[in-house]
Design a protein around this motif. Structure first.
Motif, short mmCIF file in Angstrom:
data_model
loop_
_atom_site.label_atom_id
_atom_site.label_comp_id
_atom_site.label_asym_id
_atom_site.label_seq_id
_atom_site.Cartn_x
_atom_site.Cartn_y
_atom_site.Cartn_z
N LYS A 12 16.77 -5.40 -4.67
CA LYS A 12 16.32 -4.19 -5.36
C LYS A 12 14.81 -4.18 -5.51
O LYS A 12 14.16 -3.14 -5.36
CB LYS A 12 16.99 -4.09 -6.72
CG LYS A 12 18.45 -3.66 -6.67
CD LYS A 12 18.99 -3.46 -8.06
CE LYS A 12 20.43 -2.96 -8.01
NZ LYS A 12 20.97 -2.76 -9.39
N ILE A 13 14.26 -5.35 -5.81
CA ILE A 13 12.80 -5.43 -5.95
C ILE A 13 12.12 -5.11 -4.63
O ILE A 13 11.13 -4.37 -4.58
CB ILE A 13 12.39 -6.84 -6.44
CG1 ILE A 13 12.89 -7.06 -7.87
CG2 ILE A 13 10.88 -7.00 -6.39
CD1 ILE A 13 12.64 -8.44 -8.40
N LYS A 14 12.64 -5.64 -3.52
CA LYS A 14 12.07 -5.36 -2.20
C LYS A 14 12.15 -3.87 -1.88
O LYS A 14 11.19 -3.27 -1.38
CB LYS A 14 12.78 -6.17 -1.14
CG LYS A 14 12.43 -7.65 -1.14
CD LYS A 14 13.13 -8.36 0.01
CE LYS A 14 12.73 -9.83 0.06
NZ LYS A 14 13.40 -10.54 1.18
N SER A 15 13.31 -3.27 -2.14
CA SER A 15 13.49 -1.85 -1.80
C SER A 15 12.60 -0.95 -2.63
O SER A 15 12.19 0.11 -2.20
CB SER A 15 14.95 -1.45 -1.98
OG SER A 15 15.34 -1.57 -3.34
N ARG A 16 12.27 -1.39 -3.86
CA ARG A 16 11.47 -0.55 -4.75
C ARG A 16 9.97 -0.80 -4.61
O ARG A 16 9.17 0.13 -4.68
CB ARG A 16 11.88 -0.78 -6.20
CG ARG A 16 13.30 -0.32 -6.51
CD ARG A 16 13.63 -0.52 -7.98
NE ARG A 16 14.99 -0.10 -8.28
CZ ARG A 16 15.51 -0.10 -9.51
NH1 ARG A 16 14.77 -0.50 -10.53
NH2 ARG A 16 16.75 0.29 -9.70
N LEU A 17 9.58 -2.05 -4.42
CA LEU A 17 8.16 -2.39 -4.43
C LEU A 17 7.55 -2.52 -3.04
O LEU A 17 6.34 -2.39 -2.89
CB LEU A 17 7.94 -3.70 -5.20
CG LEU A 17 8.34 -3.68 -6.68
CD1 LEU A 17 8.02 -5.02 -7.33
CD2 LEU A 17 7.64 -2.56 -7.41
N VAL A 20 6.16 0.98 0.38
CA VAL A 20 4.94 1.65 -0.07
C VAL A 20 4.28 2.38 1.09
O VAL A 20 4.50 2.07 2.26
CB VAL A 20 3.96 0.65 -0.70
CG1 VAL A 20 4.54 0.08 -1.98
CG2 VAL A 20 3.64 -0.48 0.27
N SER A 21 3.46 3.34 0.74
CA SER A 21 2.76 4.14 1.74
C SER A 21 1.59 3.36 2.33
O SER A 21 0.96 2.55 1.66
CB SER A 21 2.27 5.44 1.10
OG SER A 21 1.52 6.21 2.00
N GLN A 22 1.30 3.62 3.61
CA GLN A 22 0.19 2.98 4.32
C GLN A 22 -0.97 3.96 4.43
O GLN A 22 -0.78 5.13 4.75
CB GLN A 22 0.63 2.53 5.72
CG GLN A 22 1.80 1.55 5.72
CD GLN A 22 1.44 0.24 5.04
OE1 GLN A 22 0.40 -0.35 5.32
NE2 GLN A 22 2.30 -0.21 4.14
N LYS A 146 -0.60 13.62 5.48
CA LYS A 146 -0.30 12.20 5.27
C LYS A 146 1.16 11.95 5.59
O LYS A 146 2.04 12.59 5.03
CB LYS A 146 -0.59 11.82 3.80
CG LYS A 146 -0.32 10.37 3.48
CD LYS A 146 -1.32 9.46 4.15
CE LYS A 146 -0.95 7.99 3.91
NZ LYS A 146 0.25 7.58 4.66
N PHE A 147 1.40 11.01 6.51
CA PHE A 147 2.77 10.65 6.88
C PHE A 147 2.87 9.14 6.92
O PHE A 147 1.93 8.42 6.60
CB PHE A 147 3.14 11.28 8.23
CG PHE A 147 2.24 10.85 9.37
CD1 PHE A 147 2.60 9.81 10.21
CD2 PHE A 147 1.03 11.50 9.60
CE1 PHE A 147 1.77 9.41 11.24
CE2 PHE A 147 0.20 11.11 10.63
CZ PHE A 147 0.57 10.07 11.45
N GLU A 148 4.03 8.63 7.33
CA GLU A 148 4.26 7.18 7.36
C GLU A 148 4.52 6.69 8.77
O GLU A 148 4.77 7.46 9.69
CB GLU A 148 5.42 6.80 6.43
CG GLU A 148 5.12 7.06 4.96
CD GLU A 148 3.81 6.46 4.50
OE1 GLU A 148 3.54 5.28 4.83
OE2 GLU A 148 3.04 7.16 3.81
#
Length: 214
Positions: A12-17, A20-22, A146-148
């Protein structure tokens, strides 16, 4: 009542933190006014799409709220009330300069047009004058999207979220000095500051194959 601490698993921590946007995934759409395009019509090798793609850095502006102090509503209490939104007035863009110097030529001629310079030979005279153009002819909306990184995945039919910045009635206000040196060579860059009325941020869902500079 105190809130209970929630147990978070590593997944859950990985999926939430970690999702992130680049900062390096964006595209500039530089809408050059028709009058300015005619000013650079003699540059046959000028490609507006390439100039948009050569934007290496974009300093997206912010905004703030102007407030007034209210002291008479409650005894001993000072409140701040917003009465106006204030926009930063500069959009900073940095461009890689191509070997034909088209980036420099475009923005120099854009500012030449604004300031009414029609004959560079006459302008070399110390006794020349100028007449600034009407704003409607040299202003236009420009856009930063802005995209990913995964936006251009193989699933091009899927719609993905992007942030679309519209800078209303923008025009180049100044070109920063471009240093050159006999020391170790680096990529030549041109810094241009754009003035605008305000900016508008919109969240849009578009297909990856629809995300193009023009």
């Amino acid at each position: 009542m105190a809130r209970a601490l929630t147990n978070l698993s590593v997944s859950k921590i990985k999926s939430r933190l970690l999702n992130v946007s680049q900062s390096s995934q964006y595209v500039l759409t530089l809408s050059v006014p028709a009058a300015v395009r005619s000013k650079v019509a003699d540059l046959n090798d000028l490609d507006f799409e390439n100039i948009s793609l050569s934007c290496s850095d974009a300093n997206l502006p912010g905004s703030s709220l102007a407030t007034v102090d209210v002291t008479n509503d409650y005894q001993g209490v000072t409140e701040k009330m917003a009465y106006r939104r204030i926009y930063d007035d500069v959009l900073g863009l940095t461009f890689y300069v191509d070997r034909n110097y088209n980036v420099i030529k475009l923005f120099e001629r854009w500012i030449d047009y604004i300031s009414g310079i029609t004959d560079t030979e006459k302008y070399k005279s110390p006794f020349t004058n100028q007449r600034v153009r009407y704003p409607k002819t040299y202003k236009n909306d420009i856009f930063v999207t802005k995209f990913e990184r995964d936006h251009h995945s193989n699933q091009s039919s899927l719609k993905k979220n992007v942030l679309d910045y519209t800078f209303v009635q923008a025009f180049p206000r100044d070109i920063t000095a471009i240093p050159v040196s006999y020391e170790s060579s680096t990529v030549l860059k041109c810094n241009v500051s754009f003035s605008f009325i305000r900016y508008v941020v919109e969240q849009k869902e578009i297909k990856s194959n629809d995300l193009v500079p023009f």
